[in-house]
Design a protein around this motif. Sequence first.
Motif, mmCIF file in Angstrom:
data_model
loop_
_atom_site.group_PDB
_atom_site.id
_atom_site.type_symbol
_atom_site.label_atom_id
_atom_site.label_comp_id
_atom_site.label_asym_id
_atom_site.label_seq_id
_atom_site.Cartn_x
_atom_site.Cartn_y
_atom_site.Cartn_z
ATOM 1 N N LEU A 76 -7.146 4.542 -1.662
ATOM 2 C CA LEU A 76 -6.274 3.349 -1.656
ATOM 3 C C LEU A 76 -6.264 2.686 -0.276
ATOM 4 N N VAL A 122 0.855 -1.200 0.000
ATOM 5 C CA VAL A 122 0.000 0.000 0.000
ATOM 6 C C VAL A 122 0.889 1.247 0.000
ATOM 7 N N PRO A 128 -11.363 -3.492 -4.329
ATOM 8 C CA PRO A 128 -11.100 -2.254 -5.070
ATOM 9 C C PRO A 128 -12.312 -1.325 -4.996
ATOM 10 N N GLU A 149 1.881 1.823 -3.506
ATOM 11 C CA GLU A 149 0.767 2.371 -4.308
ATOM 12 C C GLU A 149 0.603 3.865 -4.034
ATOM 13 N N ALA A 183 1.107 6.862 -6.756
ATOM 14 C CA ALA A 183 0.012 7.795 -7.076
ATOM 15 C C ALA A 183 0.462 9.238 -6.875
#
Length: 293
Positions: free
Chosen positions: A95, A67, A104, A70, A74
Motif C-alpha cells: 500500500l 493511506v 495501484p 487503508e 487491511a
Amino acid sequence: MDEFERHGIAVVEGRDAAARALRSPELTSDPGAGSPSVLLRDGEGHTRVRGVLREIIGRLEPFPDSVRAEIEAAVGALGTSFDLVGDFARPVAGLVTAAVLGVPLDDVFLEHLERTTANLDVFGGVDRAAQASAFRLSVQLSRAPAEPGSGLAALRAAHAEGRLDDDELAINPVVLAHAAYENSLNFLASAGLTLASEAETRGVRELAAEICPARYVLRFGSEGPVAISLADGLPFGLGRHACPGSGVALAEAEIALRALSEVLSGGCRVEDVRWKTHPVFRGLASARVVVSV
Ligand code: HEM
C-alpha cells in the motif's frame, strides 16, 4: 562475515568504523558499470536523481490520512490465523509503495519486486532472473497511466524538464518502488514477530535498530569492494546515500504495528517461523500467528 570474505570482500563493523566508511569520500557506491540507479552511483548524477526521489517521498510527509486508513483497514481485517509476511507485512508495504508511486500495484508486481532484491543493477549485475524481473517492472511502469500529482507523474515531469535522462527515468521508478517495499516488508514482518512473541514493547526506532533489515551496504574503494555493516545502530545508513524514506518507513510501521497490537490484544501464539537466507536483507520468509479466541 563468511559470505563476503569468500568473495574477497572486506567487511567494516562497529558503529564508528561504519559511520566513517559511509561518510568517506574514498569509498563510492558506483561499481563502475555506469548504472543510472540512484543507489549505484555518486557525484552530480547521484545528487540530481536523489533530489527528484526525495521530492516524491516528501509527498508522504506528513503521512497521508487516506493511506493510514487503508493500512488500518487491511490490518484490522486480519482473521484469527494469518501469516505475518503474506497477510500483514506484504499488504502494508505494498500500500505504501503504491502511494509513493501513485499507481495501484498488484500481487504479481510485488512478487517481481521481491525477486529483484539487491539486483537492481540491471546494467552491470549478474543475476539474470532478477534482472528480468527488474526490466519487466521497468517496462510495466513506463506504460502505466500516471494520475496528475502522482509520484510517477512527478518522475515523468522531471524527465520532461531535463532533470532525468532516458535511462534514469527507465530504472529509478523501479529502484524507488523496491527501496520503499523490500526493507519495509522485512522490517514490518520481523517487528510483527517481536510484537507477537514478546511481552515487552518498544518504539519503532528502537525496533528498526534492533532488527536492522538491511544488514550491509556495499561500497567500492581502491582496494576493492567493502561491505559496511549497519547492524550496530545504523538501520537507515548514513552519509550521501542515507535512506531518504526513513520518516515514511517509521510512520508506516508505527501505524501498522499499533493496528496489529489491537488484533493481538487478547493473546496469540506463533508457529512455523522461517527466515530468508539472503546475506544482506534480513527478513522473515513466513510465520503463522494464531490469535487466542
Ligand atoms: C524499514 C524500512 C527501511 C529501511 C531499513 C531502509 C534502509 C535503507 C538504507 C540502509 C539505505 C542506504 C543504502 C546505501 O547506503 O547504499 C536506503 C536507501 C534508500 N531508501 Fe530506504 N529503507 C527503508 C524504507 C524506505 C522507504 C519506505 C522508502 C521510500 C518511501 C525508501 C527509499 C530509499 C531510497 C530512494 C534510497 C536510495 C538513496 C540513495 O541511494 O541516495 N526506503 N534505505
